[in-house]
Design a protein around this motif. Structure first.
Motif, mmCIF file in Angstrom:
data_model
loop_
_atom_site.group_PDB
_atom_site.id
_atom_site.type_symbol
_atom_site.label_atom_id
_atom_site.label_comp_id
_atom_site.label_asym_id
_atom_site.label_seq_id
_atom_site.Cartn_x
_atom_site.Cartn_y
_atom_site.Cartn_z
ATOM 1 N N GLN A 260 61.476 36.204 29.760
ATOM 2 C CA GLN A 260 60.855 37.515 29.940
ATOM 3 C C GLN A 260 59.336 37.366 30.093
ATOM 4 O OE1 GLN A 260 62.368 40.704 30.080
ATOM 5 N NE2 GLN A 260 60.303 41.302 30.659
ATOM 6 N N VAL A 261 58.765 36.497 29.283
ATOM 7 C CA VAL A 261 57.321 36.247 29.348
ATOM 8 C C VAL A 261 56.964 35.672 30.718
ATOM 9 C CG1 VAL A 261 55.485 34.753 28.418
ATOM 10 C CG2 VAL A 261 56.982 36.011 26.868
ATOM 11 N N ALA A 262 57.802 34.741 31.194
ATOM 12 C CA ALA A 262 57.542 34.106 32.487
ATOM 13 C C ALA A 262 57.675 35.113 33.634
ATOM 14 C CB ALA A 262 58.519 32.945 32.680
ATOM 15 N N VAL A 263 58.726 35.935 33.592
ATOM 16 C CA VAL A 263 58.934 36.941 34.646
ATOM 17 C C VAL A 263 57.762 37.917 34.657
ATOM 18 C CG1 VAL A 263 60.387 38.906 35.344
ATOM 19 C CG2 VAL A 263 61.454 36.766 34.676
ATOM 20 N N ASP A 264 57.340 38.297 33.485
ATOM 21 C CA ASP A 264 56.235 39.242 33.369
ATOM 22 C C ASP A 264 54.948 38.658 33.959
ATOM 23 O OD1 ASP A 264 55.692 41.912 32.084
ATOM 24 O OD2 ASP A 264 54.057 40.714 31.271
ATOM 25 N N ALA A 265 54.690 37.392 33.674
ATOM 26 C CA ALA A 265 53.497 36.735 34.222
ATOM 27 C C ALA A 265 53.583 36.667 35.745
ATOM 28 C CB ALA A 265 53.374 35.331 33.629
ATOM 29 N N LEU A 266 54.780 36.357 36.249
ATOM 30 C CA LEU A 266 55.004 36.272 37.702
ATOM 31 C C LEU A 266 54.745 37.631 38.363
ATOM 32 C CD1 LEU A 266 56.220 34.478 40.052
ATOM 33 C CD2 LEU A 266 58.421 35.474 39.467
ATOM 34 N N LYS B 141 52.978 40.155 37.276
ATOM 35 C CA LYS B 141 51.567 40.549 37.206
ATOM 36 C C LYS B 141 50.749 39.807 38.262
ATOM 37 C CE LYS B 141 51.175 42.626 32.724
ATOM 38 N NZ LYS B 141 52.049 42.419 31.593
ATOM 39 N N GLU B 142 51.040 38.527 38.421
ATOM 40 C CA GLU B 142 50.263 37.748 39.389
ATOM 41 C C GLU B 142 50.560 38.187 40.820
ATOM 42 O OE1 GLU B 142 49.605 33.837 38.225
ATOM 43 O OE2 GLU B 142 48.979 33.150 40.214
ATOM 44 N N LEU B 143 51.830 38.409 41.139
ATOM 45 C CA LEU B 143 52.185 38.761 42.519
ATOM 46 C C LEU B 143 51.851 40.212 42.863
ATOM 47 C CD1 LEU B 143 55.573 36.883 42.956
ATOM 48 C CD2 LEU B 143 53.334 36.261 43.849
ATOM 49 N N LEU B 144 51.714 41.049 41.851
ATOM 50 C CA LEU B 144 51.392 42.447 42.129
ATOM 51 C C LEU B 144 49.915 42.748 41.864
ATOM 52 C CD1 LEU B 144 54.727 43.810 40.818
ATOM 53 C CD2 LEU B 144 53.868 44.225 43.103
ATOM 54 N N GLY B 145 49.146 41.676 41.738
ATOM 55 C CA GLY B 145 47.695 41.842 41.681
ATOM 56 C C GLY B 145 47.169 42.466 40.417
ATOM 57 N N SER B 146 47.821 42.195 39.294
ATOM 58 C CA SER B 146 47.325 42.707 38.020
ATOM 59 C C SER B 146 46.931 41.516 37.158
ATOM 60 C CB SER B 146 48.425 43.520 37.333
ATOM 61 O OG SER B 146 48.014 43.917 36.061
ATOM 62 N N ALA B 147 46.003 41.747 36.233
ATOM 63 C CA ALA B 147 45.576 40.655 35.372
ATOM 64 C C ALA B 147 46.723 40.220 34.465
ATOM 65 C CB ALA B 147 44.389 41.110 34.530
ATOM 66 N N GLY C 113 59.995 37.508 47.662
ATOM 67 C CA GLY C 113 59.960 36.063 47.512
ATOM 68 C C GLY C 113 60.774 35.617 46.318
ATOM 69 N N SER C 114 61.362 34.424 46.436
ATOM 70 C CA SER C 114 62.097 33.827 45.307
ATOM 71 C C SER C 114 61.231 32.759 44.664
ATOM 72 C CB SER C 114 63.399 33.189 45.793
ATOM 73 O OG SER C 114 64.340 34.166 46.059
ATOM 74 N N TYR C 115 61.185 32.763 43.364
ATOM 75 C CA TYR C 115 60.330 31.816 42.632
ATOM 76 C C TYR C 115 61.114 31.159 41.514
ATOM 77 C CZ TYR C 115 56.268 33.882 44.927
ATOM 78 O OH TYR C 115 55.364 34.313 45.868
ATOM 79 N N ARG C 116 60.839 29.875 41.301
ATOM 80 C CA ARG C 116 61.386 29.189 40.116
ATOM 81 C C ARG C 116 60.362 29.357 39.004
ATOM 82 N NH1 ARG C 116 63.111 25.033 43.806
ATOM 83 N NH2 ARG C 116 65.337 25.319 44.196
ATOM 84 N N LEU C 117 60.800 30.010 37.932
ATOM 85 C CA LEU C 117 59.868 30.373 36.862
ATOM 86 C C LEU C 117 59.097 29.175 36.308
ATOM 87 C CD1 LEU C 117 61.956 32.969 34.829
ATOM 88 C CD2 LEU C 117 60.018 33.414 36.332
ATOM 89 N N LYS C 118 59.842 28.104 36.035
ATOM 90 C CA LYS C 118 59.226 26.929 35.410
ATOM 91 C C LYS C 118 58.151 26.347 36.319
ATOM 92 C CE LYS C 118 60.744 22.766 33.029
ATOM 93 N NZ LYS C 118 61.887 21.880 32.792
ATOM 94 N N GLU C 119 58.471 26.260 37.598
ATOM 95 C CA GLU C 119 57.519 25.682 38.554
ATOM 96 C C GLU C 119 56.304 26.591 38.726
ATOM 97 O OE1 GLU C 119 59.674 24.960 42.144
ATOM 98 O OE2 GLU C 119 60.879 23.354 41.245
ATOM 99 N N PHE C 120 56.558 27.892 38.752
ATOM 100 C CA PHE C 120 55.458 28.845 38.946
ATOM 101 C C PHE C 120 54.451 28.741 37.804
ATOM 102 C CE2 PHE C 120 53.368 32.943 38.596
ATOM 103 C CZ PHE C 120 52.976 33.167 39.911
ATOM 104 N N GLY D 25 52.115 25.890 37.838
ATOM 105 C CA GLY D 25 51.040 25.915 38.832
ATOM 106 C C GLY D 25 51.486 25.931 40.275
ATOM 107 N N LYS D 26 52.816 25.769 40.522
ATOM 108 C CA LYS D 26 53.303 25.798 41.914
ATOM 109 C C LYS D 26 53.506 27.260 42.313
ATOM 110 C CE LYS D 26 56.961 23.853 44.838
ATOM 111 N NZ LYS D 26 57.487 25.081 45.406
ATOM 112 N N LYS D 27 52.533 27.824 43.009
ATOM 113 C CA LYS D 27 52.517 29.262 43.261
ATOM 114 C C LYS D 27 53.290 29.678 44.523
ATOM 115 C CE LYS D 27 49.694 29.890 39.753
ATOM 116 N NZ LYS D 27 50.037 30.619 38.543
ATOM 117 N N GLU D 28 53.728 28.715 45.338
ATOM 118 C CA GLU D 28 54.406 29.083 46.572
ATOM 119 C C GLU D 28 55.856 29.476 46.284
ATOM 120 O OE1 GLU D 28 52.984 25.882 46.292
ATOM 121 O OE2 GLU D 28 51.089 26.753 46.972
#
Lengths: 306, 170
Positions: A196-202, A204-210, B129-136, B139-142
């Motif tokens: 959940q923490v990882a998804v949330d970080a993802l 926020k980053e992809l939707l342009g929020s801090a 886009g599909s992302y692998r959480l661990k990789e993202f 630091g792998k942002k693609e």
């Protein structure tokens, strides 16, 4: 059917007397917070009301009108709620303004949550406002009570007990959702929380929020997430036990408060009512602080006159 | 001993208390339903209870300058009400086949208020886009894969503010 003695015991606990000042101060503090919360969101409410009608998905009392209301009307209702909020804080004609304000606040936040997303951090605030609006919360610390000093009574105790009970039950319901969800008791391993923490970080980053700066650093600390998950579950499923004793309740409230600050540190999710501590005030004897403030003001006044 | 009016008032208070407590607990039933439904302010609090896959798909907005440099665009170009509300609205617009309308709206918004980017954004896209959480998080942002739902060119910049109704997802 519960026995007569059990009912009598429960009634004795439920109707334990409390000072009118405690309920009155809770009205001012929670009403003041709600005013601040809504006043700061006037522009956002106006913009939300102008959202594409396709996205309207009414929840709660907003279901009474299946289509969105005109933005101008919503704007007027926002301002009417703020005016009623001031009357509520002042405790002016509470028998009318209390129910009116709590009804408007319930509708407004239901409407705000009717656009594809429910903000769960608002739920308890609405339940607390409803309780304060529909009970005798303006018998002290109010314009209605000028020159009166009502005695300690059961009439001021049960609304506070109700607020505390609803607070702990929302945590309990949240805990049940976790263990009844797709993961069951394995939620306690912490893996879900970590994801959940990882998804949330993802997001926020992809939707342009801090994003939360701690998320990438903590992601690999599996043990920490396990500890946090077990702690969260214990706090949520064990929440009703906090009602057994006032010191247990206060300890629980302090831990719940810290939990929300922990969530903020790791996920940057803001539970404002909880993080401000306003949600847990009903567990404490706030009238003591009120009396101290009054004494302090009186002393300063006297010093100024000398 | 309580007087008759006091007893009646206590009964009313007890009934109101039971009703409120019951109302807070009733949403528990949703956990046993095949398709649970959330509500407000009575909720079953499903947040944090979902099972998350290791690879997740997300829909978002991107912009490109004349040289083709890519930028992430803030969600606020698509609507108001906070990140999570707008995120859901973007997903819903795509699911309803209205990605092109959303994209044109975002392009108009970008033309009106340029994002803080080193160069001017001239084209916007709504993508998943599909992302692998661990990789993202390492630091792998693609993205592992990406699908473009709609592309729109930013119109000539307008100096007059957009009316409120067009500030939201059209």
């Amino acid at each position: 059917m519960p026995s007569a003695s059990l009912v009598a015991k429960l009634a004795a606990v439920w109707f334990t007397p409390a000072p009118a000042a405690r309920l009155g101060l809770l009205r001012i503090l929670i009403g003041g917070w709600a005013f601040y919360y809504l006043a700061r969101r006037r522009k956002m409410m106006r913009q939300v009301a102008a959202t594409d009608p396709h996205l309207f998905a009414p929840v709660g009392v907003a279901k009474v009108h299946p289509a969105p209301l005109p933005a101008r009307l919503v704007n007027m209702l926002v301002h009417a709620t703020l005016v009623a909020n001031v009357a509520f804080i002042l405790g002016w004609r509470h028998r009318v303004t209390g129910p009116l304000y709590s009804g408007l606040f319930l509708w407004l936040l239901s409407y705000r949550n009717s656009w594809s997303m429910i903000f769960h951090n608002d739920n308890v605030m609405v339940l607390h406002i409803l309780t304060l609006g529909l009970t005798r919360s303006a018998d002290a610390w109010s314009l209605d009570a000028l020159g009166k000093r009502p005695p300690t009574s059961w009439q001021y105790g049960w609304p506070i007990r109700l607020m505390n009970t609803m607070t702990v039950l929302t945590y309990f319901v949240s805990g049940v959702a976790k263990v009844k969800g797709p993961l069951g008791w394995t939620w306690a391993t912490g893996e879900s929380l970590r994801s959940q923490v990882a998804v949330d970080a993802l997001r926020k980053e992809l939707l342009g929020s801090a994003g939360a700066p701690l998320a990438p650093r903590l992601y690999h600390a599996v043990g920490l997430f396990r500890l946090l998950a077990i702690g969260s579950l214990a706090l949520e499923l064990g929440a009703p036990l906090a009602l057994a004793h006032r010191w247990l309740a206060r300890g629980w409230a302090a831990n719940a408060f810290l939990l929300h600050w922990g969530i903020y540190a790791v996920m940057k999710i803001t539970f404002r009512y909880q993080m401000a501590g306003i949600m847990y005030l009903s567990f404490f004897e706030v009238e003591r602080v009120g009396a101290w403030v009054l004494t302090w003001i009186a002393r300063r006044w006297e010093e100024g006159r000398r | 001993m309580s007087s008759a009016p006091e007893t009646a008032e206590k009964r009313l208070a007890a009934a109101a208390s039971l009703a409120m407590i019951g109302a807070v607990l009733v949403p528990l039933i949703e956990n046993w339903r095949e398709k649970p439904k959330d509500s407000f302010p009575l909720s079953y609090y499903p947040m944090f209870s979902a099972k998350r896959p290791k690879r997740v798909k997300l829909t978002y907005l991107v912009g490109f300058d004349a040289a083709g440099t890519r930028y992430t665009l803030p969600y606020a170009y698509a609507g108001s009400g906070g990140l999570n509300q707008v995120r859901r609205q973007i997903v819903r617009a795509v699911a309803d086949g209205r990605a092109d309308v959303l994209c044109a709206h975002v392009a108009a918004q970008v033309a009106h208020v340029q994002p803080v980017t080193p160069t001017e954004v001239i084209t916007v896209q709504v993508v998943s886009g599909s992302y692998r959480l661990k990789e993202f998080l390492a630091g792998k942002k693609e993205p592992v894969s990406e699908e473009v739902h709609a592309t729109a060119t930013c119109p000539a910049r307008s100096k007059t503010p957009l009316p409120m109704s067009t500030l939201e997802v059209a």
